[in-house]
Design an enzyme around this catalytic site. Structure first.
Site, PDB file in Angstrom:
ATOM      1  N   THR A 143       0.848  -1.191   0.000  1.00 28.06           N
ATOM      2  CA  THR A 143       0.000   0.000   0.000  1.00 28.06           C
ATOM      3  C   THR A 143       0.890   1.249   0.000  1.00 28.06           C
ATOM      4  O   THR A 143       2.112   1.144  -0.039  1.00 28.06           O
ATOM      5  CB  THR A 143      -0.919   0.049   1.249  1.00 28.06           C
ATOM      6  N   ARG A 144       0.246   2.422   0.084  1.00 22.82           N
ATOM      7  CA  ARG A 144       0.983   3.694   0.152  1.00 22.82           C
ATOM      8  C   ARG A 144       1.229   4.115   1.595  1.00 22.82           C
ATOM      9  O   ARG A 144       1.730   5.218   1.859  1.00 22.82           O
ATOM     10  CB  ARG A 144       0.207   4.779  -0.609  1.00 22.82           C
ATOM     11  N   LYS A 145       0.902   3.253   2.546  1.00 21.84           N
ATOM     12  CA  LYS A 145       1.104   3.572   3.965  1.00 21.84           C
ATOM     13  C   LYS A 145       2.552   3.307   4.354  1.00 21.84           C
ATOM     14  O   LYS A 145       2.862   2.449   5.180  1.00 21.84           O
ATOM     15  CB  LYS A 145       0.156   2.745   4.824  1.00 21.84           C
ATOM     16  N   THR A 146       3.434   4.079   3.731  1.00 20.30           N
ATOM     17  CA  THR A 146       4.866   3.908   3.942  1.00 20.30           C
ATOM     18  C   THR A 146       5.419   5.021   4.821  1.00 20.30           C
ATOM     19  O   THR A 146       4.744   6.004   5.116  1.00 20.30           O
ATOM     20  CB  THR A 146       5.593   3.907   2.591  1.00 20.30           C
TER      21      THR A 146
END
Length: 299
Positions: A143-146
Protein backbone atom coordinates in the site's frame (compact mmCIF):
# COMPACT_ATOMS: atom_id res chain seq x y z
CA UNK A 1 21.78 -23.36 1.38
CA UNK A 2 20.74 -20.09 -0.24
CA UNK A 3 17.99 -20.08 -2.84
CA UNK A 4 17.16 -17.48 -5.47
CA UNK A 5 13.77 -16.55 -6.98
CA UNK A 6 13.18 -17.50 -10.60
CA UNK A 7 13.95 -14.88 -13.26
CA UNK A 8 15.14 -12.41 -10.65
CA UNK A 9 15.68 -8.92 -12.04
CA UNK A 10 18.18 -6.28 -11.01
CA UNK A 11 15.73 -3.86 -9.41
CA UNK A 12 18.51 -1.37 -8.66
CA UNK A 13 18.19 -0.37 -12.34
CA UNK A 14 14.75 1.07 -11.50
CA UNK A 15 16.15 3.61 -9.04
CA UNK A 16 15.81 7.29 -10.00
CA UNK A 17 18.81 9.63 -10.41
CA UNK A 18 18.03 11.24 -7.06
CA UNK A 19 18.33 8.10 -4.91
CA UNK A 20 21.98 8.60 -3.96
CA UNK A 21 21.19 11.99 -2.45
CA UNK A 22 18.91 10.18 0.02
CA UNK A 23 21.89 8.12 1.15
CA UNK A 24 23.90 11.33 1.57
CA UNK A 25 21.09 12.75 3.73
CA UNK A 26 21.10 9.63 5.94
CA UNK A 27 24.83 10.04 6.57
CA UNK A 28 24.44 13.76 7.28
CA UNK A 29 21.66 13.03 9.77
CA UNK A 30 23.78 10.46 11.63
CA UNK A 31 26.94 12.58 11.82
CA UNK A 32 25.91 16.26 11.79
CA UNK A 33 29.05 17.38 13.61
CA UNK A 34 32.16 15.72 15.12
CA UNK A 35 32.75 11.96 14.89
CA UNK A 36 34.07 11.33 18.39
CA UNK A 37 34.05 7.52 18.20
CA UNK A 38 35.76 7.59 14.83
CA UNK A 39 38.56 9.72 16.34
CA UNK A 40 39.32 6.83 18.67
CA UNK A 41 39.63 4.10 16.02
CA UNK A 42 41.54 6.10 13.41
CA UNK A 43 41.99 5.32 9.75
CA UNK A 44 43.82 2.00 9.71
CA UNK A 45 42.60 -0.26 6.85
CA UNK A 46 40.18 -2.86 8.16
CA UNK A 47 37.81 -5.57 6.98
CA UNK A 48 34.30 -6.05 8.40
CA UNK A 49 31.93 -8.99 7.99
CA UNK A 50 28.22 -8.37 7.43
CA UNK A 51 26.38 -11.19 9.19
CA UNK A 52 22.72 -12.09 8.70
CA UNK A 53 21.46 -13.17 12.10
CA UNK A 54 18.11 -13.57 13.84
CA UNK A 55 16.04 -16.75 14.07
CA UNK A 56 14.22 -16.96 10.74
CA UNK A 57 14.86 -17.61 7.07
CA UNK A 58 15.18 -14.18 5.47
CA UNK A 59 15.33 -12.47 2.08
CA UNK A 60 18.22 -10.13 1.39
CA UNK A 61 17.02 -6.73 0.12
CA UNK A 62 18.51 -3.25 0.01
CA UNK A 63 21.96 -4.11 -1.37
CA UNK A 64 22.33 -1.03 -3.63
CA UNK A 65 21.57 1.32 -0.72
CA UNK A 66 23.97 -0.54 1.58
CA UNK A 67 26.74 -0.42 -1.02
CA UNK A 68 26.17 3.28 -1.69
CA UNK A 69 26.51 4.14 2.01
CA UNK A 70 30.03 2.75 2.01
CA UNK A 71 30.90 3.99 -1.48
CA UNK A 72 30.27 7.53 -0.27
CA UNK A 73 32.66 6.82 2.60
CA UNK A 74 35.43 5.49 0.38
CA UNK A 75 34.89 1.83 1.26
CA UNK A 76 34.31 -1.24 -0.89
CA UNK A 77 31.60 -3.88 -0.47
CA UNK A 78 31.93 -7.47 -1.68
CA UNK A 79 28.63 -9.37 -1.66
CA UNK A 80 28.62 -13.11 -0.99
CA UNK A 81 24.87 -13.38 -1.55
CA UNK A 82 22.73 -12.01 -4.39
CA UNK A 83 19.90 -9.66 -3.62
CA UNK A 84 16.62 -11.55 -3.51
CA UNK A 85 18.23 -14.74 -2.24
CA UNK A 86 16.98 -16.31 0.96
CA UNK A 87 19.39 -17.33 3.69
CA UNK A 88 19.44 -19.13 7.01
CA UNK A 89 21.12 -17.40 9.95
CA UNK A 90 23.96 -17.03 10.76
CA UNK A 91 25.16 -16.13 7.25
CA UNK A 92 28.23 -14.19 6.08
CA UNK A 93 26.39 -11.94 3.62
CA UNK A 94 29.04 -9.42 2.60
CA UNK A 95 32.47 -8.04 3.42
CA UNK A 96 33.19 -4.31 3.77
CA UNK A 97 36.75 -3.03 3.33
CA UNK A 98 38.00 0.44 4.14
CA UNK A 99 39.35 2.71 6.85
CA UNK A 100 38.12 1.72 10.32
CA UNK A 101 36.63 5.17 10.98
CA UNK A 102 34.78 5.16 7.68
CA UNK A 103 33.35 1.67 8.21
CA UNK A 104 31.95 2.76 11.56
CA UNK A 105 30.56 5.99 10.08
CA UNK A 106 28.37 3.95 7.77
CA UNK A 107 27.66 0.99 10.04
CA UNK A 108 24.41 2.00 11.73
CA UNK A 109 22.93 3.81 8.73
CA UNK A 110 23.55 0.82 6.47
CA UNK A 111 22.38 -1.78 9.00
CA UNK A 112 19.14 0.06 9.86
CA UNK A 113 18.24 0.37 6.20
CA UNK A 114 19.13 -3.24 5.37
CA UNK A 115 17.22 -4.60 8.38
CA UNK A 116 14.00 -2.85 7.36
CA UNK A 117 14.25 -3.45 3.62
CA UNK A 118 15.02 -7.14 4.14
CA UNK A 119 12.20 -7.41 6.69
CA UNK A 120 9.73 -6.05 4.14
CA UNK A 121 11.04 -8.37 1.41
CA UNK A 122 10.83 -11.35 3.76
CA UNK A 123 7.25 -10.55 4.79
CA UNK A 124 6.25 -9.86 1.18
CA UNK A 125 7.57 -13.23 0.05
CA UNK A 126 5.76 -14.94 2.94
CA UNK A 127 2.39 -13.43 1.95
CA UNK A 128 2.87 -14.28 -1.71
CA UNK A 129 3.86 -17.85 -0.86
CA UNK A 130 0.82 -18.25 1.42
CA UNK A 131 -1.50 -16.98 -1.31
CA UNK A 132 -0.03 -19.27 -3.96
CA UNK A 133 -0.24 -22.23 -1.57
CA UNK A 134 -4.05 -21.89 -1.42
CA UNK A 135 -4.35 -21.53 -5.19
CA UNK A 136 -4.68 -17.76 -5.47
CA UNK A 137 -3.50 -16.55 -8.90
CA UNK A 138 -4.03 -12.80 -8.52
CA UNK A 139 -1.76 -9.95 -7.47
CA UNK A 140 -0.43 -9.48 -3.94
CA UNK A 141 0.32 -5.82 -3.32
CA UNK A 142 1.49 -3.44 -0.64
CA UNK A 143 0.00 0.00 0.00
CA UNK A 144 0.98 3.69 0.15
CA UNK A 145 1.10 3.57 3.97
CA UNK A 146 4.87 3.91 3.94
CA UNK A 147 7.32 5.85 6.08
CA UNK A 148 7.76 9.48 4.90
CA UNK A 149 11.24 9.91 3.43
CA UNK A 150 11.81 6.15 3.27
CA UNK A 151 9.20 5.13 0.70
CA UNK A 152 11.72 4.32 -2.03
CA UNK A 153 13.45 1.72 0.16
CA UNK A 154 10.18 0.22 1.37
CA UNK A 155 8.70 -0.08 -2.12
CA UNK A 156 12.02 -1.56 -3.26
CA UNK A 157 11.76 -4.21 -0.55
CA UNK A 158 8.28 -5.19 -1.77
CA UNK A 159 9.58 -5.68 -5.30
CA UNK A 160 12.50 -7.81 -4.15
CA UNK A 161 10.06 -9.88 -2.07
CA UNK A 162 8.08 -10.62 -5.22
CA UNK A 163 4.91 -8.55 -4.78
CA UNK A 164 3.42 -5.48 -6.43
CA UNK A 165 4.38 -2.27 -4.61
CA UNK A 166 1.06 -0.60 -5.59
CA UNK A 167 0.98 3.11 -6.46
CA UNK A 168 4.02 5.08 -5.33
CA UNK A 169 2.40 8.47 -4.82
CA UNK A 170 -0.66 10.61 -5.50
CA UNK A 171 0.52 11.31 -9.06
CA UNK A 172 1.03 7.73 -10.23
CA UNK A 173 -2.63 6.64 -10.17
CA UNK A 174 -5.99 8.24 -9.40
CA UNK A 175 -7.49 6.73 -6.27
CA UNK A 176 -10.81 8.08 -5.03
CA UNK A 177 -11.59 7.20 -1.43
CA UNK A 178 -14.46 8.05 0.90
CA UNK A 179 -13.34 11.65 1.52
CA UNK A 180 -13.10 12.37 -2.20
CA UNK A 181 -16.55 10.92 -2.82
CA UNK A 182 -18.24 12.73 0.06
CA UNK A 183 -16.64 16.00 -1.00
CA UNK A 184 -17.78 15.68 -4.61
CA UNK A 185 -21.30 14.46 -3.85
CA UNK A 186 -21.24 10.97 -5.36
CA UNK A 187 -19.04 8.26 -6.85
CA UNK A 188 -20.19 9.17 -10.35
CA UNK A 189 -19.40 12.87 -9.89
CA UNK A 190 -15.98 12.12 -8.42
CA UNK A 191 -15.07 9.86 -11.35
CA UNK A 192 -16.24 12.41 -13.93
CA UNK A 193 -14.19 15.19 -12.33
CA UNK A 194 -11.09 13.00 -12.03
CA UNK A 195 -11.33 11.84 -15.66
CA UNK A 196 -11.35 15.46 -16.87
CA UNK A 197 -7.88 16.08 -15.50
CA UNK A 198 -6.38 12.60 -15.36
CA UNK A 199 -6.80 11.83 -19.03
CA UNK A 200 -6.41 8.43 -20.68
CA UNK A 201 -2.97 7.56 -19.31
CA UNK A 202 -3.87 7.14 -15.61
CA UNK A 203 -5.78 4.25 -14.11
CA UNK A 204 -8.66 5.26 -11.88
CA UNK A 205 -9.49 3.31 -8.73
CA UNK A 206 -12.46 3.84 -6.44
CA UNK A 207 -12.80 2.61 -2.87
CA UNK A 208 -16.27 1.32 -2.01
CA UNK A 209 -17.94 -0.24 0.99
CA UNK A 210 -20.91 -2.03 -0.52
CA UNK A 211 -22.17 -3.84 -3.62
CA UNK A 212 -24.32 -0.88 -4.63
CA UNK A 213 -21.32 1.47 -4.49
CA UNK A 214 -19.22 -1.00 -6.47
CA UNK A 215 -21.92 -1.22 -9.12
CA UNK A 216 -22.05 2.57 -9.41
CA UNK A 217 -18.26 2.80 -9.73
CA UNK A 218 -18.21 0.21 -12.52
CA UNK A 219 -21.06 1.96 -14.33
CA UNK A 220 -19.21 5.28 -14.10
CA UNK A 221 -16.06 3.76 -15.63
CA UNK A 222 -13.69 2.90 -12.79
CA UNK A 223 -10.72 0.77 -13.87
CA UNK A 224 -10.27 -0.77 -10.42
CA UNK A 225 -12.84 -1.14 -7.66
CA UNK A 226 -11.50 -1.58 -4.15
CA UNK A 227 -13.88 -3.58 -1.97
CA UNK A 228 -12.73 -2.19 1.35
CA UNK A 229 -13.24 -4.32 4.46
CA UNK A 230 -15.71 -6.62 2.70
CA UNK A 231 -14.91 -10.17 3.75
CA UNK A 232 -15.91 -13.83 3.60
CA UNK A 233 -18.98 -14.99 1.70
CA UNK A 234 -20.05 -11.38 1.08
CA UNK A 235 -16.78 -10.66 -0.73
CA UNK A 236 -17.10 -13.72 -2.96
CA UNK A 237 -20.75 -12.97 -3.68
CA UNK A 238 -20.23 -9.31 -4.61
CA UNK A 239 -17.34 -10.15 -6.92
CA UNK A 240 -19.20 -12.98 -8.63
CA UNK A 241 -22.49 -11.12 -9.14
CA UNK A 242 -20.92 -7.95 -10.50
CA UNK A 243 -18.50 -9.73 -12.80
CA UNK A 244 -21.44 -11.65 -14.24
CA UNK A 245 -23.55 -8.50 -14.58
CA UNK A 246 -20.88 -6.47 -16.36
CA UNK A 247 -19.30 -9.25 -18.45
CA UNK A 248 -18.69 -7.95 -21.99
CA UNK A 249 -19.81 -4.43 -21.02
CA UNK A 250 -17.05 -3.06 -18.80
CA UNK A 251 -13.41 -3.95 -18.14
CA UNK A 252 -12.40 -3.57 -14.51
CA UNK A 253 -10.47 -5.24 -11.70
CA UNK A 254 -11.53 -5.95 -8.13
CA UNK A 255 -9.17 -5.19 -5.28
CA UNK A 256 -9.70 -6.38 -1.72
CA UNK A 257 -8.04 -4.44 1.08
CA UNK A 258 -8.33 -3.85 4.80
CA UNK A 259 -7.62 -6.18 7.72
CA UNK A 260 -5.74 -8.79 5.70
CA UNK A 261 -3.47 -10.87 7.93
CA UNK A 262 -1.53 -14.12 7.71
CA UNK A 263 -4.35 -15.81 9.63
CA UNK A 264 -7.17 -14.78 7.27
CA UNK A 265 -5.32 -14.48 3.97
CA UNK A 266 -6.73 -17.81 2.78
CA UNK A 267 -10.28 -16.44 3.24
CA UNK A 268 -9.58 -13.34 1.13
CA UNK A 269 -7.58 -15.15 -1.55
CA UNK A 270 -10.57 -15.62 -3.86
CA UNK A 271 -9.76 -15.86 -7.55
CA UNK A 272 -12.70 -13.58 -8.34
CA UNK A 273 -10.61 -10.88 -6.65
CA UNK A 274 -7.80 -9.64 -8.88
CA UNK A 275 -5.69 -7.82 -6.28
CA UNK A 276 -5.11 -8.31 -2.56
CA UNK A 277 -3.44 -5.26 -1.01
CA UNK A 278 -2.22 -5.07 2.55
CA UNK A 279 0.01 -2.85 4.65
CA UNK A 280 0.91 -5.88 6.76
CA UNK A 281 3.84 -6.54 4.44
CA UNK A 282 5.53 -3.24 5.30
CA UNK A 283 4.01 -1.69 8.43
CA UNK A 284 5.30 -3.01 11.76
CA UNK A 285 7.16 -5.87 10.10
CA UNK A 286 9.87 -7.68 12.02
CA UNK A 287 13.24 -6.37 10.93
CA UNK A 288 15.97 -8.81 9.95
CA UNK A 289 18.90 -8.78 12.36
CA UNK A 290 22.24 -7.93 10.78
CA UNK A 291 25.57 -7.04 12.38
CA UNK A 292 28.80 -5.63 10.97
CA UNK A 293 31.91 -6.88 12.76
CA UNK A 294 35.37 -5.43 12.14
CA UNK A 295 37.88 -8.27 12.03
CA UNK A 296 41.07 -8.21 14.07
CA UNK A 297 44.26 -7.97 11.99
CA UNK A 298 45.77 -11.43 11.44
CA UNK A 299 49.38 -10.36 12.06
Amino acid sequence: MASSPDNFDHYEHLLPPSWKTQVTAWLQEDTPSFDYGGFVVGEAPREAFLLGKGKQTAVLAGAPFFTEVFTQLGCEVEWHLKEGETFEPVKHVATVRGKARHILLGERVALNMLARCSGIATQSKKYKDLARAVGYKGIIAGTRKTTPGFRLVEKYGMLVGGIDPHRHDLSSMIMLKDNHIWSSGSITNAIKQARKVGGFSLLLEVEVGSEAEADEAIDAGADIVMLDNIEGAELAGVASRLKDKWAGKRKFLFESSGNITEANLHERAINGIDILSTSAVHQSVQHIDFSLKIQKPKN
